[in-house]
Write a protein that holds these residues in place. Structure first.
Motif, PDB file in Angstrom:
ATOM      1  N   PHE A 329      29.690  56.636  28.554  1.00 33.31           N
ATOM      2  CA  PHE A 329      31.102  56.429  28.237  1.00 33.31           C
ATOM      3  C   PHE A 329      31.685  55.261  29.028  1.00 33.31           C
ATOM      4  O   PHE A 329      32.421  54.437  28.474  1.00 33.31           O
ATOM      5  CB  PHE A 329      31.902  57.695  28.522  1.00 33.31           C
ATOM      6  N   SER A 330      31.390  55.169  30.323  1.00 34.70           N
ATOM      7  CA  SER A 330      31.976  54.103  31.135  1.00 34.70           C
ATOM      8  C   SER A 330      31.541  52.722  30.672  1.00 34.70           C
ATOM      9  O   SER A 330      32.329  51.768  30.717  1.00 34.70           O
ATOM     10  CB  SER A 330      31.620  54.306  32.614  1.00 34.70           C
ATOM     11  N   HIS A 331      30.321  52.585  30.211  1.00 34.53           N
ATOM     12  CA  HIS A 331      29.875  51.303  29.655  1.00 34.53           C
ATOM     13  C   HIS A 331      30.585  51.020  28.331  1.00 34.53           C
ATOM     14  O   HIS A 331      31.025  49.885  28.072  1.00 34.53           O
ATOM     15  CB  HIS A 331      28.359  51.314  29.430  1.00 34.53           C
ATOM     16  N   ARG A 332      30.668  52.028  27.485  1.00 33.46           N
ATOM     17  CA  ARG A 332      31.320  51.850  26.185  1.00 33.46           C
ATOM     18  C   ARG A 332      32.777  51.464  26.335  1.00 33.46           C
ATOM     19  O   ARG A 332      33.273  50.542  25.663  1.00 33.46           O
ATOM     20  CB  ARG A 332      31.227  53.137  25.369  1.00 33.46           C
ATOM     21  N   VAL A 333      33.477  52.149  27.233  1.00 36.06           N
ATOM     22  CA  VAL A 333      34.908  51.887  27.369  1.00 36.06           C
ATOM     23  C   VAL A 333      35.144  50.529  28.023  1.00 36.06           C
ATOM     24  O   VAL A 333      36.126  49.831  27.700  1.00 36.06           O
ATOM     25  CB  VAL A 333      35.599  53.035  28.139  1.00 36.06           C
ATOM     26  N   LEU A 334      34.252  50.107  28.893  1.00 33.11           N
ATOM     27  CA  LEU A 334      34.372  48.771  29.482  1.00 33.11           C
ATOM     28  C   LEU A 334      34.202  47.703  28.408  1.00 33.11           C
ATOM     29  O   LEU A 334      34.981  46.740  28.342  1.00 33.11           O
ATOM     30  CB  LEU A 334      33.334  48.583  30.588  1.00 33.11           C
ATOM     31  N   ARG A 335      33.191  47.870  27.562  1.00 31.72           N
ATOM     32  CA  ARG A 335      32.980  46.902  26.482  1.00 31.72           C
ATOM     33  C   ARG A 335      34.173  46.868  25.533  1.00 31.72           C
ATOM     34  O   ARG A 335      34.593  45.797  25.080  1.00 31.72           O
ATOM     35  CB  ARG A 335      31.692  47.242  25.711  1.00 31.72           C
ATOM     36  N   GLU A 336      34.734  48.035  25.239  1.00 30.51           N
ATOM     37  CA  GLU A 336      35.870  48.105  24.319  1.00 30.51           C
ATOM     38  C   GLU A 336      37.102  47.412  24.910  1.00 30.51           C
ATOM     39  O   GLU A 336      37.774  46.622  24.241  1.00 30.51           O
ATOM     40  CB  GLU A 336      36.199  49.568  24.005  1.00 30.51           C
ATOM     41  N   LEU A 337      37.402  47.716  26.175  1.00 25.76           N
ATOM     42  CA  LEU A 337      38.558  47.097  26.817  1.00 25.76           C
ATOM     43  C   LEU A 337      38.390  45.586  26.929  1.00 25.76           C
ATOM     44  O   LEU A 337      39.325  44.820  26.658  1.00 25.76           O
ATOM     45  CB  LEU A 337      38.781  47.706  28.207  1.00 25.76           C
ATOM     46  N   ASP A 338      37.199  45.147  27.323  1.00 22.24           N
ATOM     47  CA  ASP A 338      36.962  43.706  27.417  1.00 22.24           C
ATOM     48  C   ASP A 338      37.106  43.047  26.050  1.00 22.24           C
ATOM     49  O   ASP A 338      37.678  41.955  25.932  1.00 22.24           O
ATOM     50  CB  ASP A 338      35.564  43.433  27.986  1.00 22.24           C
ATOM     51  N   GLY A 339      36.594  43.698  25.019  1.00 24.10           N
ATOM     52  CA  GLY A 339      36.706  43.139  23.678  1.00 24.10           C
ATOM     53  C   GLY A 339      38.151  42.975  23.239  1.00 24.10           C
ATOM     54  O   GLY A 339      38.530  41.955  22.638  1.00 24.10           O
ATOM     55  N   ILE A 340      38.978  43.957  23.545  1.00 26.75           N
ATOM     56  CA  ILE A 340      40.401  43.885  23.202  1.00 26.75           C
ATOM     57  C   ILE A 340      41.088  42.788  24.009  1.00 26.75           C
ATOM     58  O   ILE A 340      41.838  41.966  23.470  1.00 26.75           O
ATOM     59  CB  ILE A 340      41.079  45.243  23.439  1.00 26.75           C
ATOM     60  N   LYS A 341      40.821  42.745  25.300  1.00 27.14           N
ATOM     61  CA  LYS A 341      41.490  41.780  26.175  1.00 27.14           C
ATOM     62  C   LYS A 341      41.126  40.344  25.832  1.00 27.14           C
ATOM     63  O   LYS A 341      41.988  39.447  25.850  1.00 27.14           O
ATOM     64  CB  LYS A 341      41.120  42.074  27.631  1.00 27.14           C
ATOM     65  N   TYR A 342      39.841  40.114  25.547  1.00 26.17           N
ATOM     66  CA  TYR A 342      39.383  38.752  25.264  1.00 26.17           C
ATOM     67  C   TYR A 342      39.486  38.393  23.786  1.00 26.17           C
ATOM     68  O   TYR A 342      39.108  37.290  23.393  1.00 26.17           O
ATOM     69  CB  TYR A 342      37.946  38.570  25.752  1.00 26.17           C
ATOM     70  N   ILE A 345      37.502  41.884  19.548  1.00 25.60           N
ATOM     71  CA  ILE A 345      37.537  43.039  18.655  1.00 25.60           C
ATOM     72  C   ILE A 345      38.990  43.389  18.352  1.00 25.60           C
ATOM     73  O   ILE A 345      39.918  42.853  18.976  1.00 25.60           O
ATOM     74  CB  ILE A 345      36.806  44.270  19.251  1.00 25.60           C
ATOM     75  N   ALA A 346      39.203  44.291  17.416  1.00 24.79           N
ATOM     76  CA  ALA A 346      40.558  44.652  16.983  1.00 24.79           C
ATOM     77  C   ALA A 346      41.344  45.320  18.113  1.00 24.79           C
ATOM     78  O   ALA A 346      40.775  45.937  19.025  1.00 24.79           O
ATOM     79  CB  ALA A 346      40.471  45.586  15.783  1.00 24.79           C
ATOM     80  N   PRO A 348      43.927  47.996  18.061  1.00 26.91           N
ATOM     81  CA  PRO A 348      44.655  48.972  17.236  1.00 26.91           C
ATOM     82  C   PRO A 348      45.931  49.494  17.867  1.00 26.91           C
ATOM     83  O   PRO A 348      46.826  49.961  17.153  1.00 26.91           O
ATOM     84  CB  PRO A 348      43.629  50.094  17.036  1.00 26.91           C
ATOM     85  N   HIS A 349      46.047  49.447  19.192  1.00 24.90           N
ATOM     86  CA  HIS A 349      47.228  49.988  19.857  1.00 24.90           C
ATOM     87  C   HIS A 349      48.235  48.904  20.242  1.00 24.90           C
ATOM     88  O   HIS A 349      49.209  49.191  20.949  1.00 24.90           O
ATOM     89  CB  HIS A 349      46.802  50.793  21.085  1.00 24.90           C
ATOM     90  N   HIS A 350      47.983  47.682  19.815  1.00 23.34           N
ATOM     91  CA  HIS A 350      48.901  46.567  20.072  1.00 23.34           C
ATOM     92  C   HIS A 350      49.160  46.382  21.566  1.00 23.34           C
ATOM     93  O   HIS A 350      50.304  46.228  22.004  1.00 23.34           O
ATOM     94  CB  HIS A 350      50.226  46.781  19.312  1.00 23.34           C
ATOM     95  N   TRP A 351      48.093  46.364  22.323  1.00 19.39           N
ATOM     96  CA  TRP A 351      48.166  46.170  23.764  1.00 19.39           C
ATOM     97  C   TRP A 351      48.248  44.701  24.161  1.00 19.39           C
ATOM     98  O   TRP A 351      48.636  44.385  25.278  1.00 19.39           O
ATOM     99  CB  TRP A 351      46.932  46.810  24.424  1.00 19.39           C
ATOM    100  N   ILE A 352      47.867  43.818  23.275  1.00 21.64           N
ATOM    101  CA  ILE A 352      47.761  42.398  23.609  1.00 21.64           C
ATOM    102  C   ILE A 352      48.979  41.622  23.106  1.00 21.64           C
ATOM    103  O   ILE A 352      49.439  41.818  21.977  1.00 21.64           O
ATOM    104  CB  ILE A 352      46.476  41.799  22.988  1.00 21.64           C
ATOM    105  N   ALA A 353      49.472  40.723  23.950  1.00 16.87           N
ATOM    106  CA  ALA A 353      50.504  39.753  23.553  1.00 16.87           C
ATOM    107  C   ALA A 353      49.934  38.366  23.801  1.00 16.87           C
ATOM    108  O   ALA A 353      49.331  38.108  24.852  1.00 16.87           O
ATOM    109  CB  ALA A 353      51.785  39.953  24.354  1.00 16.87           C
ATOM    110  N   LEU A 354      50.085  37.482  22.836  1.00 15.32           N
ATOM    111  CA  LEU A 354      49.601  36.110  22.986  1.00 15.32           C
ATOM    112  C   LEU A 354      50.686  35.226  23.556  1.00 15.32           C
ATOM    113  O   LEU A 354      51.854  35.323  23.163  1.00 15.32           O
ATOM    114  CB  LEU A 354      49.127  35.565  21.623  1.00 15.32           C
ATOM    115  N   VAL A 355      50.290  34.374  24.484  1.00 16.21           N
ATOM    116  CA  VAL A 355      51.246  33.453  25.125  1.00 16.21           C
ATOM    117  C   VAL A 355      51.536  32.312  24.156  1.00 16.21           C
ATOM    118  O   VAL A 355      50.594  31.705  23.625  1.00 16.21           O
ATOM    119  CB  VAL A 355      50.660  32.907  26.440  1.00 16.21           C
TER     120      VAL A 355
END
Length: 355
Positions: A329-342, A345-346, A348-355
């Motif tokens: 789980f910790s590897h999966r969630v790290l990959r998911e968070l990094d994918g969203i931040k960078y 990947i999609a 879905p929770h609209h966590w990212i704002a573009l400058v």
């Protein structure tokens, strides 16, 4: 970038960008060119500006130096594959900063000032956002008292600032932790839920003792009986025991409401992972270590992101955790968070704002 708040921008005449070695970034030591500043006086925030990063001039009677009215946040901006700059959950940092401000008798920051100051600063210093894999731009919003007065009372004036620094990984390898049962980080009714400087100052001595013994961080326990695991020195902590993720609740006022923690919990719910927000006792942790039912232990935080724990010291004994599989789980969630931040990947929770 569309803006709704106008304030002056005084650009530096001596950029440090070209002299910065982005291939050798020590966390927190390299500071970008500019900073956002706002002053609170006569009951309102005023004198908003962006100016060159530079030292501050403080009166020896400055209230913060004597009485500790100081709060801060930690957040990050990232470089996407197409060259854009993204910010992860800045609105959550704004809300948490204001919760800390209220606990410390400090004025709250309007969302417009926080977000516009942040976004315009990032827009100006966007070339400071690293492009290397795993690197990011660490963002430090903070507020402190500015009254020049020796007397125990809330200050009437404050300064709010944001500066940034390009960083690599906070932890370059899995960490070792020691369960702390002598010293106390926070107690109910205290300031444990506030991101205030004094909490970190009080943790330095026990943390240094643990580091001298070869551990990276402490696992803090409750201040009353030292029987329940709360959080670590720089991060919230999670344990996976018998298939269930367990992490301490933030309802007691002793634990920081981690934004990465909240994000991990949301992803666990998305994936239908069994999860319990409850206190894990030291004895339950020790039993899980002895029986081999502790599958994973990891920290969550803005600086640390997901910090894998490889060794835990409990009651005089070291336990080494088994190597984690790639589908852990910790590897999966790290990959998911990094994918969203960078932005790979999609979101879905609209966590990212573009400058």
């Amino acid at each position: 970038m569309k803006t709704t708040l106008s304030f002056p921008v005084y650009k530096t005449k001596n950029s440090k960008l070209q002299q910065t070695n982005f291939s050798n970034l020590v966390f927190g030591q390299t500071i970008s060119d500019h900073m956002f500043v706002a002053d609170y006086k006569n009951g309102e925030w005023t004198d908003l500006r962006i100016e060159a990063y530079q030292p501050l001039s403080l009166n020896p009677a400055n209230a913060t130096l004597h009485y500790g009215q100081s709060i801060f946040e930690g957040m990050k901006a990232y470089r996407t594959p197409n060259g854009e700059v993204s910010v992860f959950r800045g609105d959550a940092n704004w809300r948490r900063l204001n919760e800390s401000a209220e606990r410390m008798c400090m004025p709250t920051i309007p969302e417009e000032i926080f977000m516009e100051g942040l976004m315009q600063l990032l827009d100006l210093d966007r070339d400071w956002v690293p492009t290397a894999k795993g690197a990011s731009l660490y963002v430090r919003p903070f507020m402190f008292a500015t009254d020049d007065y020796i007397g125990v009372k809330p200050s009437e004036t404050y300064k709010f600032m944001i500066f940034t620094c390009p960083v690599g990984n906070y932890y370059s390898k899995p960490v070792s932790v020691k369960v702390e049962t002598e010293f106390t980080r926070a107690t109910p009714g205290g300031t444990g839920a506030a991101k205030t400087a004094g909490n970190y100052a009080a943790s330095l001595y026990p943390a240094r003792r643990a580091q001298n013994l070869g551990y990276d961080q402490l696992l803090w326990t409750d201040g009353k009986n030292h029987q329940m695991i709360e959080e670590s020195g720089t991060m919230n902590v999670m344990f996976k025991i018998n298939g269930t993720i367990i992490t301490a609740p933030t309802t007691t006022g002793t634990i920081l409401k981690g934004i990465t923690r909240d994000s991990v919990i949301q992803l666990a719910k998305d994936w239908n992972e069994p999860l319990e927000e409850r206190f894990l006792s030291v004895s339950e942790l020790e039993e899980a270590l002895n029986s081999g039912t502790l599958e994973e232990a990891f920290g969550t935080g803005t600086a640390a992101t997901i910090a894998h724990i490889e060794r835990i010291h409990v009651n005089g004994k070291d336990y080494t955790l088994p190597a984690k599989k790639e589908d852990a789980f910790s590897h999966r969630v790290l990959r998911e968070l990094d994918g969203i931040k960078y932005g790979t990947i999609a979101d879905p929770h609209h966590w990212i704002a573009l400058v």
